[in-house]
Design a protein around this motif. Structure first.
Motif, short mmCIF file in Angstrom:
data_model
loop_
_atom_site.label_atom_id
_atom_site.label_comp_id
_atom_site.label_asym_id
_atom_site.label_seq_id
_atom_site.Cartn_x
_atom_site.Cartn_y
_atom_site.Cartn_z
N ALA A 165 0.83 -1.21 0.00
CA ALA A 165 0.00 0.00 0.00
C ALA A 165 0.86 1.26 0.00
O ALA A 165 0.60 2.21 -0.74
N ASN A 166 1.90 1.27 0.82
CA ASN A 166 2.78 2.43 0.88
C ASN A 166 3.56 2.62 -0.40
O ASN A 166 3.75 3.74 -0.88
N LYS A 169 2.66 1.70 -3.41
CA LYS A 169 1.76 2.21 -4.44
C LYS A 169 1.57 3.71 -4.31
O LYS A 169 1.59 4.45 -5.30
N SER A 170 1.39 4.17 -3.06
CA SER A 170 1.19 5.61 -2.83
C SER A 170 2.43 6.41 -3.22
O SER A 170 2.35 7.41 -3.93
N THR A 222 3.13 6.32 -7.00
CA THR A 222 2.18 7.17 -7.71
C THR A 222 2.58 8.63 -7.61
O THR A 222 2.56 9.38 -8.60
N LEU A 223 2.96 9.04 -6.39
CA LEU A 223 3.45 10.40 -6.20
C LEU A 223 4.72 10.63 -7.03
O LEU A 223 4.89 11.68 -7.65
#
Length: 311
Positions: A171-172, A174-175, A178-179
């Motif tokens: 999850a981290n 991916k975040s 993406t950033l």
């Protein structure tokens, strides 16, 4: 060379400030030092002192001393400035364990820039060499915008790696990725605009400007790939996957070195840099997908546990 200690102190303070998620204070300090450097370059190099290269070095030294002093002051205000003392044996051992591989990784990356400049000099054209220096300075400046993304991974991921929390890691990642992707396109676009339309701010030589203009698309890819590489780098540092980072650094450097021998233009030289950074992220992603490294093992373990529970 005389202010190398101040530059190192500034770099250490910057990392501490970013680790506290305070990017505004370092930005103000760096901007202040940059303005002082520009003013100093004018005063020492052009008017009234006209000291040439020595004046430029003096301006840079003064700006570095100022920025390192302001960084130390900011840490003191935040009560993060440690007392100067001799480190213990355990602290030295931990530092060497971390810094040894990291230093080797840094050396392989620096060598890439060294040989790029060497090849630019081999072109035999002073205008191309000046354009090379201009473009690399632009790239180096915009690379700073990727550092917060690296710090974000280094702050959040270590605890998840230690817990082998694959779901949290995924999850981290991916975040952050993406950033990183958004930032790489945006910052790369700004670097392209500066290189294509604003080189007159840095040089008055039309020939140097023209060569830099032709390199603008390559500068975009250099900056965008570098931002993504720095983002991935943060995850690799957080997982302490130094062996893989060193292997990838050495192998891509050797390939870059071979390609540089055949580079006959500025764009070709920059393309070797794009290649080197371009393979870094995908190679790390493939490694994680194969369950290798601390991050890959944690994610694979979580997937297996979920699959077992579902069965």
């Amino acid at each position: 060379g005389g202010i190398a200690w101040a530059a190192l102190a500034q770099a250490c303070c910057l990392q501490i400030m970013l680790a506290t998620r305070d990017a505004v204070t370092p930005l103000r300090i760096v901007a202040t030092a940059a303005i002082l450097n520009v003013v100093g370059d004018y005063l020492f190099c052009m008017w009234p002192l006209q000291l040439g290269c020595a004046g430029a070095a003096a301006a840079t030294s003064i700006a570095t001393l100022l920025s390192s002093s302001l960084m130390l002051r900011a840490l003191k205000i935040k009560q993060l400035l440690p007392k100067i003392r001799m480190p213990t044996t355990g602290e030295v051992g931990a530092l060497v364990e971390f810094m040894g591989p990291l230093m080797m990784i840094t050396i392989t990356r620096l060598l890439g820039f060294v040989y790029m400049q060497k090849q630019a000099m081999a072109l035999g054209d002073l205008k191309s060499l000046a354009a090379f220096q201009l473009c690399t300075n632009i790239v180096s400046f915009f690379l700073l915008f990727g550092e917060p993304l690296s710090q974000l991974s280094q702050t959040k991921l270590p605890s998840l790696v230690d817990k082998e929390d694959g779901e949290g890691l995924l999850a981290n990642l991916k975040s952050v990725l993406t950033l990183g992707l958004g930032a790489s396109v945006l910052v790369g676009a700004v670097a392209f605009i500066v290189t294509r339309f604003l080189t007159g701010v840095f040089t008055t030589d039309p020939a140097v400007q023209a060569i830099a203009h032709t390199a603008a698309p390559t500068v975009f890819f250099m900056v965008s790939n570098a931002i993504m590489a720095v983002t991935v780098d943060g995850a690799m540092l957080a997982s302490r996957d130094f062996g893989w980072m060193l292997f990838l650094g050495v192998s891509t450097f050797l390939v870059q070195l071979g390609a540089l021998k055949r580079a006959t233009s500025l764009n070709a030289i920059f393309a070797t840099f794009v290649f080197r950074l371009g393979v870094y992220g995908p190679a790390c992603a493939i490694r994680a997908a194969l369950g290798r490294g601390a991050i890959g093992k944690a994610i694979t373990k979580t997937w297996k546990e979920k699959k077992t529970a579902a069965a």
